[in-house]
Design a protein around this motif. Sequence first.
Motif, PDB file in Angstrom:
ATOM      1  N   ILE A   1      44.103  34.633  26.948  1.00 28.92           N
ATOM      2  CA  ILE A   1      44.611  34.465  28.216  1.00 28.92           C
ATOM      3  C   ILE A   1      46.241  35.137  27.990  1.00 28.92           C
ATOM      4  O   ILE A   1      46.922  36.155  29.057  1.00 28.92           O
TER       5      ILE A   1
ATOM      6  N   ALA B   1      45.491  38.998  28.224  1.00 32.00           N
ATOM      7  CA  ALA B   1      45.048  39.484  29.637  1.00 32.00           C
ATOM      8  C   ALA B   1      46.431  39.389  30.370  1.00 32.00           C
ATOM      9  O   ALA B   1      46.400  40.364  31.310  1.00 32.00           O
TER      10      ALA B   1
ATOM     11  N   LEU C   1      36.733  45.399  31.473  1.00 26.50           N
ATOM     12  CA  LEU C   1      36.735  44.104  30.598  1.00 26.50           C
ATOM     13  C   LEU C   1      35.403  44.603  29.725  1.00 26.50           C
ATOM     14  O   LEU C   1      34.250  44.879  30.261  1.00 26.50           O
TER      15      LEU C   1
ATOM     16  N   GLN D   1      35.400  36.664  30.671  1.00 24.13           N
ATOM     17  CA  GLN D   1      35.752  37.842  32.038  1.00 24.13           C
ATOM     18  C   GLN D   1      36.064  36.687  33.332  1.00 24.13           C
ATOM     19  O   GLN D   1      37.086  36.950  33.826  1.00 24.13           O
TER      20      GLN D   1
ATOM     21  N   VAL E   1      39.702  35.652  32.638  1.00 25.58           N
ATOM     22  CA  VAL E   1      40.854  36.647  33.112  1.00 25.58           C
ATOM     23  C   VAL E   1      40.812  36.777  34.643  1.00 25.58           C
ATOM     24  O   VAL E   1      41.858  37.052  35.074  1.00 25.58           O
TER      25      VAL E   1
END
Lengths: 319, 389
Positions: B88, B91, B103, B110, B113
Motif C-alpha cells: 500500500i 502504491a 501492475l 491489484q 491498489v
Amino acid sequence: MLRSLPLLSLLVLSEPAMAAEIWVTNEKDDTISVIDIASLEVVRTIPTGERPRGITFSKDFSRVYICASDSDTVQVMDPETGKILHDLPSGEDPEQFVLHPNDRHLYIANEDDAVTTVVDTETRSVIAQINVGIEPEGMAVSPDGKIAITTSETTNMAHWIDTETRQLFANTLVDSRPRHAEFTAGGSELWVSSEIGGTITVFDTGTQTEKGKIEFEVQGVHPDRVQPVGFEFTADEKTAFVALGPSNHVAVVNAETLEVEDYILVGRRVWHMAFSPDKSLLFTTNGVSGDVTVIDVAKREAIKSIKVGRFPWGAALRP
Amino acid sequence: MQRRNLGTCLAGLVLAAQAALADVNVPAVYLRQEVDLPPTLSNLDPVPGDLGEIGARLGLADNMTTGSFLGQSYALEVISIPVGGDLIASARNALEQSPFLILDAPASDQLTVADLPEAQSALLFNASSADMNLRGEDCRSNLFHTLPSYQMRSDALMQFARFKKWESLPLVAGTHPQDKAFAEALRQSAAKFGLRIEGEKSWVFDADMRRNASQEVPLFTQDFGDYDILLIADELHDFGRYIAYNTWQPRPVAGSEGLVPTAWAPVVEQWGAAQLQSRFHDLAARPMHPQDYAAWAAMRSIGEAVTRTNSDDPAVLRAFILSEKFELAGFKGRPLSFRSWNGQLRQPIPLVTPRALVAQAPLEGYLHQRNELDTLGLDEPESACEAFR
C-alpha cells in the motif's frame, strides 16, 4: 495466306527483344521473378540477396536496385545479365526506397533502425541519415525532387524531408501502421495508406495538412481485414488502384472525389503493384498465395494469375 | 520561391508545436509485487527477473520516438516490492508520481491498489494476471487488462479443436491456483464450443519426472481410453513438459504445453511482428514473453491515446481508450481495442508450438455481430462486470 506466315513468325520472334517485363521480388525465396508482359509468363528467375523487398530501376533502366533486407544492403544488378554489379551501403534492414528524380540519390527506409538513409549511387556512399519514427517503410519523393517522405509504421506518421538540407520540416500523424506513400496531382497531393487504420490520408503538399480521407468497405470481409498497402495511379492520375492486403481485393478509387468505385478480387494478401508500359494492365503481388494477379485496367477485372516465388512483395516495370 | 515557402512553413509548425504541446508529460510507473514461485521439476526455463518490465521499457522507447516529433514526453519508473513488503505504501508512492500504473502483481494485490482512494482517478493496467474475476464480478473501472484472460486463451484453443474436429479431450491439471483457474477456463470453453472434457486427472505426483516420466506417464494416461488430444493445465510449467510422447495413446497435447494458446511467443513473425521481436531482443537479450507483450501494449495504449488526444489527463485518455476511435497496431494482423464492458484489450490469440505458429484465433468462421475478436473471452452479455456500465 501461307506465304505471309513466315513474316508473321518473324514479327513474333523479333518481339521478345523489346518486350516489356514486370520484375517481382520474392521475399521468402531470395529471388526475382521476371514476367514477360506479352506472354504473361515467368521467363526468368534471378537469385538475389536475402529477403528482397523494395525494387526500382534507374531512369535509363540500365540498372535495377534491390533492397536485400536481411543482407543489410541495396544490391545493384545488371538487368540484362542478372549479375550483381555491386552492393550499396544502405544502413541496417533496408525495406523500401525511392530514387530521387536526379537519378542519383536513393532514399532508403531502414526498418529496424528508425532511420532514413540517403545514398549516392555514383560515389556509393551514405550522404545522410535522418532520424525518423519507429519502423520506417513507405518512401516517396515529389516530382520536383524537393520533398522526400518517409512513413513510420509504429510512430504512425509521415515525415517530410527537405531534400536540400536533408532535415525534417514537418511530421504529420496518419492512422495506424502507414505503409506506402505517393505524390500525385503534379506533386500537389501526397497520399499515405494506413494498413491497420484501414484508410488512405490525402495531404495538401503545400501546407502538409489533411484534405481528405479514403475509407474502404469490402462486402463480406470484416473491416479489420481491409488493410490498404500499396497503390498506384493511372496515367491521367484520375484513378488509383489500392491493394487491400488480407481482404484479397484491389480497390479502384476516383482520385478526384476520393470515392471507391470498384473492388477487384485478386490473390491472397495483395501487397504492391506495377503497370504495363501503356498502363492497360496492372500486376499485383499476392504474398500469401505466392502469385501475381493481372488486372485489365479498362475492364477493371482480373484476367490471369501467374505463379511466382514465395511471398512476392515488390513489383517494378522494365519497359 | 518553393524553398522559402518550406522555411516559413517549418518555422510556423515549430512555433505551433511549442505553443500547443509543451505541457504534455506522461510519466508512468511499473509497479511489481514480487512473489515466491513454487519449485518446478525442471530449471530449463527460468522466469526472467525483468519479465514484463522490459516490455514496458520498449513501449516507452516507442512512445518517446513518437513524442519527440510532437513535443510530448514520457518517462517510466520501476518500483519493485519485495515479498512481504508494504504494497500500500509503495502504491501510494507510485500514485503520487503518476496516474499511470502498469501492475505486475497477483489479482488480489491489484484490487488493493485499484481500491486506494488515491487511485480513483488513475489509469491502471493489469499486465500480469489472467484471472477471470478481475474481468468479471471483481472488475474495477480504473483497471484495464492488456494480458488476455485464461478464458480468451482457452476459447482460442477450443476454436481450433472444433475446427480440427477434436471432440474428446481429457484433462490433466496441476494443483496450483493458476492451474485450477486455467483448467476451469478450459472446461467452460469446451462447453461453449460444444466439446467434451472426458476424463480429468489431477497431477499430484512428487517424483522427479526427468528420471521416470517414461514409466509413470503411460500408466497415468492409460485409463483415459481413446481420445483426440490431451489437455494440460500446468501454468507454472512444472510437470507438463514430460507428458508429450509419453502418453499411453499416441496423441498430441495442448494447453500449457504442446500446442499453446498465448498472448505472444517468439514464433510470431507475421504482420510485422519480426520487427517488434528484434527490437525487444536488442533491448532485453532474451525472447519476448506474453507478460512483456502485455506491458508493451499497456505503454503503447497510453502512448496512442496521448498521441491522438494531445492530453495527459487520465480522464481524457480513459474516455479515448474506451471509444471507437482507439486502435492499437499490436503486430497481430488486426487493430486492437478495449472492451467497453470490462476494460479488456481485444486481441487475436496465437496458437503456437516452440517452433512455429500453428494458427491464430479467432479462426475463420467464428463470426460475431460486433467484432470477431469478441468470440474470445467474456462477451458483453455474459459479463458480470458492473463498474464499466
